[in-house]
Design a protein around this motif. Sequence first.
Motif, mmCIF file in Angstrom:
data_model
loop_
_atom_site.group_PDB
_atom_site.id
_atom_site.type_symbol
_atom_site.label_atom_id
_atom_site.label_comp_id
_atom_site.label_asym_id
_atom_site.label_seq_id
_atom_site.Cartn_x
_atom_site.Cartn_y
_atom_site.Cartn_z
ATOM 1 N N LEU A 1 40.891 57.727 33.316
ATOM 2 C CA LEU A 1 40.144 56.834 33.910
ATOM 3 C C LEU A 1 41.232 55.660 34.382
ATOM 4 O O LEU A 1 41.621 55.112 33.647
ATOM 5 N N GLN A 2 41.019 55.350 35.824
ATOM 6 C CA GLN A 2 42.128 54.385 36.319
ATOM 7 C C GLN A 2 41.420 53.482 37.187
ATOM 8 O O GLN A 2 40.697 53.988 38.331
ATOM 9 N N ARG A 3 41.678 52.203 37.334
ATOM 10 C CA ARG A 3 40.942 51.359 38.326
ATOM 11 C C ARG A 3 41.900 50.187 38.460
ATOM 12 O O ARG A 3 42.621 49.823 37.573
ATOM 13 N N ALA A 4 42.074 49.505 39.770
ATOM 14 C CA ALA A 4 42.943 48.782 40.291
ATOM 15 C C ALA A 4 42.040 47.291 40.470
ATOM 16 O O ALA A 4 41.066 47.386 40.782
ATOM 17 N N THR A 5 42.738 46.096 40.611
ATOM 18 C CA THR A 5 42.032 44.984 40.958
ATOM 19 C C THR A 5 42.096 44.511 42.360
ATOM 20 O O THR A 5 41.165 43.937 42.975
ATOM 21 N N THR A 6 42.506 45.540 43.100
ATOM 22 C CA THR A 6 42.418 45.769 44.521
ATOM 23 C C THR A 6 42.240 47.054 45.133
ATOM 24 O O THR A 6 42.274 48.075 44.454
ATOM 25 N N VAL A 7 41.992 47.175 46.321
ATOM 26 C CA VAL A 7 41.675 48.646 47.123
ATOM 27 C C VAL A 7 43.109 49.120 47.657
ATOM 28 O O VAL A 7 42.997 50.132 48.278
ATOM 29 N N GLN B 1 45.946 65.315 42.468
ATOM 30 C CA GLN B 1 45.650 64.260 43.613
ATOM 31 C C GLN B 1 46.925 63.809 43.956
ATOM 32 O O GLN B 1 47.833 63.650 43.379
ATOM 33 N N GLN B 2 46.857 63.707 45.263
ATOM 34 C CA GLN B 2 48.071 63.065 46.045
ATOM 35 C C GLN B 2 47.812 61.877 46.757
ATOM 36 O O GLN B 2 46.797 62.052 47.918
ATOM 37 N N LEU B 3 48.150 60.772 46.729
ATOM 38 C CA LEU B 3 48.045 59.562 47.310
ATOM 39 C C LEU B 3 46.661 59.218 47.691
ATOM 40 O O LEU B 3 46.288 58.993 48.752
ATOM 41 N N THR B 4 45.744 59.600 46.717
ATOM 42 C CA THR B 4 44.372 59.047 46.881
ATOM 43 C C THR B 4 44.153 57.626 46.643
ATOM 44 O O THR B 4 44.996 57.152 45.584
ATOM 45 N N PRO B 5 43.210 57.215 47.214
ATOM 46 C CA PRO B 5 42.982 55.600 46.808
ATOM 47 C C PRO B 5 42.242 55.332 45.339
ATOM 48 O O PRO B 5 41.427 56.257 45.072
ATOM 49 N N CYS B 6 42.913 54.484 44.697
ATOM 50 C CA CYS B 6 42.367 54.159 43.325
ATOM 51 C C CYS B 6 41.225 53.303 43.497
ATOM 52 O O CYS B 6 41.283 52.276 44.214
ATOM 53 N N PRO B 7 40.314 53.633 42.693
ATOM 54 C CA PRO B 7 39.249 52.484 42.769
ATOM 55 C C PRO B 7 39.249 51.288 42.421
ATOM 56 O O PRO B 7 40.130 50.779 41.672
ATOM 57 N N GLY B 8 39.084 50.381 43.421
ATOM 58 C CA GLY B 8 39.073 48.866 43.364
ATOM 59 C C GLY B 8 38.064 47.984 42.539
ATOM 60 O O GLY B 8 36.922 48.690 42.152
ATOM 61 N N GLY B 9 38.186 46.972 42.325
ATOM 62 C CA GLY B 9 37.251 46.036 41.884
ATOM 63 C C GLY B 9 37.351 45.803 40.343
ATOM 64 O O GLY B 9 36.488 45.393 39.586
#
Length: 117
Positions: free
Chosen positions: A41-47, A61-69
């Motif tokens: 489970l990984q989440r970032a503060t930005t998109v 996974q390769q260079l997929t967006p990390c969920p933001g918020g």
Amino acid sequence: MPSFIWSDALVANQRGQAPILNWQFARVPNAFVEGGYIAILQRATTVNVRMSIFTGSQNIQQLTPCPGGGTAGVTPVLFNTPVIDFKASPDDLLQILNDEVGGAVATVDGIITIEPL
């Protein structure tokens, strides 16, 4: 079940940040004869964070967006973060690589667990 939690700040345009690099279970133990079940489970503060996940020579996974918020310092949980799960073979090296692509500072929070199959 072994787990590892991280909260790492990424500077603008940082590439290749590896949060589990020094975790003792970054390499799936040979004692896990049938392999291991990995959940991330990984989440970032930005998109603006892209993540790549590898097990051995397999690209999950390769260079997929990390969920933001996310909120810095808060470990992600199942009800608001998609789980990335897969099977890894014994002696596979697990890698999570994060790239900040938006020219801003971001924090990435996450947790990884490994269970023998």
